[in-house]
Enzyme design. Structure first.
Site, PDB file in Angstrom:
ATOM      1  N   PRO A  10      -5.519  17.179  47.828  1.00  0.00           N
ATOM      2  CA  PRO A  10      -3.974  17.668  47.532  1.00  0.00           C
ATOM      3  C   PRO A  10      -3.126  16.854  46.682  1.00  0.00           C
ATOM      4  CG  PRO A  10      -4.153  16.844  49.949  1.00  0.00           C
ATOM      5  CD  PRO A  10      -5.706  16.740  49.300  1.00  0.00           C
ATOM      6  N   ASN A  11      -2.431  17.673  45.868  1.00  0.00           N
ATOM      7  CA  ASN A  11      -1.484  16.873  44.853  1.00  0.00           C
ATOM      8  C   ASN A  11      -2.427  16.446  43.657  1.00  0.00           C
ATOM      9  OD1 ASN A  11       0.754  17.494  46.225  1.00  0.00           O
ATOM     10  ND2 ASN A  11       0.139  15.983  47.732  1.00  0.00           N
ATOM     11  N   ARG A  18       2.489  13.706  38.228  1.00  0.00           N
ATOM     12  CA  ARG A  18       2.951  13.120  39.667  1.00  0.00           C
ATOM     13  C   ARG A  18       2.886  11.400  39.332  1.00  0.00           C
ATOM     14  NH1 ARG A  18      -1.225  12.473  44.529  1.00  0.00           N
ATOM     15  NH2 ARG A  18       0.166  11.587  46.111  1.00  0.00           N
ATOM     16  N   TYR A  23      -0.385   6.727  39.360  1.00  0.00           N
ATOM     17  CA  TYR A  23      -1.726   7.454  39.024  1.00  0.00           C
ATOM     18  C   TYR A  23      -1.841   7.692  37.477  1.00  0.00           C
ATOM     19  CZ  TYR A  23      -0.864   8.767  43.823  1.00  0.00           C
ATOM     20  OH  TYR A  23      -0.644   8.402  45.313  1.00  0.00           O
ATOM     21  N   ASN A  74     -12.222  12.530  45.985  1.00  0.00           N
ATOM     22  CA  ASN A  74     -10.888  11.810  46.060  1.00  0.00           C
ATOM     23  C   ASN A  74     -10.054  12.943  47.122  1.00  0.00           C
ATOM     24  OD1 ASN A  74      -8.245  11.100  45.923  1.00  0.00           O
ATOM     25  ND2 ASN A  74      -8.185  10.631  43.834  1.00  0.00           N
ATOM     26  N   ALA A  77      -4.492  12.553  50.371  1.00  0.00           N
ATOM     27  CA  ALA A  77      -3.875  12.428  51.716  1.00  0.00           C
ATOM     28  C   ALA A  77      -4.699  12.707  52.913  1.00  0.00           C
ATOM     29  CB  ALA A  77      -2.271  13.056  51.703  1.00  0.00           C
ATOM     30  N   GLU A  98     -16.412   8.040  47.871  1.00  0.00           N
ATOM     31  CA  GLU A  98     -14.623   8.180  48.100  1.00  0.00           C
ATOM     32  C   GLU A  98     -14.142   7.552  46.897  1.00  0.00           C
ATOM     33  OE1 GLU A  98     -11.234   7.267  51.216  1.00  0.00           O
ATOM     34  OE2 GLU A  98     -13.307   7.172  52.015  1.00  0.00           O
ATOM     35  N   HIS A 100     -10.251   6.585  45.029  1.00  0.00           N
ATOM     36  CA  HIS A 100      -9.031   6.783  44.990  1.00  0.00           C
ATOM     37  C   HIS A 100      -8.493   5.960  43.689  1.00  0.00           C
ATOM     38  CE1 HIS A 100      -8.557   8.113  48.908  1.00  0.00           C
ATOM     39  NE2 HIS A 100      -9.643   7.221  49.286  1.00  0.00           N
ATOM     40  N   ARG A 107      -1.050  -0.436  49.098  1.00  0.00           N
ATOM     41  CA  ARG A 107       0.304   0.209  48.874  1.00  0.00           C
ATOM     42  C   ARG A 107       0.557   0.190  50.467  1.00  0.00           C
ATOM     43  NH1 ARG A 107      -1.189   5.810  46.004  1.00  0.00           N
ATOM     44  NH2 ARG A 107       1.274   5.906  46.442  1.00  0.00           N
TER      45      ARG A 107
END
Length: 146
Positions: A10-11, A18, A23, A74, A77, A98, A100, A107
């Site tokens: 998502p996103n 964004r 990012y 990735n 969320a 995975e 990111h 964070r």
């Protein structure tokens, strides 16, 4: 010839727009174009899927069994709470990394936990969009060693 499925959650379709301070300015299309070049260099093939919907990603993971040699994801969320995606990876048992873009461990507290991490072979975090390339190269090496 390695075949890798690249999944973005998502996103991530909003990369470049964004939160560019977190990012970066590269778009998802830029990332995928680079990954295709890397796979061409490595002599493999790549399929990419981005979805904001958990079930679409789960279906893609299920379909990967017998089609692809590994998965790069990735999960966005979904990293922090999708036991369904975690179980899909455990079910297909394909080597998975995975990724990111940001350093999730530096964070907000809720980003520190990945429910996906226990069922993948590794994580690449905090290297910006370059992390996708390093993860892909590592995954292909792992696949070729089998």
């Amino acid at each position: 010839m390695a075949s890798v499925l690249v999944l973005n959650g998502p996103n991530l379709n909003l990369l470049g727009m964004r939160e560019p301070g977190v990012y970066g300015s590269e778009t998802l299309e830029d990332v995928v174009t680079n990954l295709r070049k890397v796979m061409q260099e490595l002599g493999g093939k790549l399929e990419h899927i981005q979805s904001n919907h958990e079930g679409v990603l789960i279906d893609a993971i299920h379909r990967a069994k017998g089609v692809h040699d590994g998965i790069l994801i990735n999960p966005g969320a979904f990293t922090h709470y999708s036991y369904a995606i975690r179980d899909a990876f455990a079910s297909v048992a394909l080597p998975t990394i995975e990724v990111h873009i940001s350093n999730v461990h530096a964070r907000e507290e809720f980003r520190h936990q990945s429910v996906i991490a226990p069922v993948v072979i590794g994580q690449v975090v905090g290297l910006g969009t370059d992390g996708y390339e390093w993860a892909l190269r590592a995954l292909v090496r792992k696949i070729e060693k089998k």
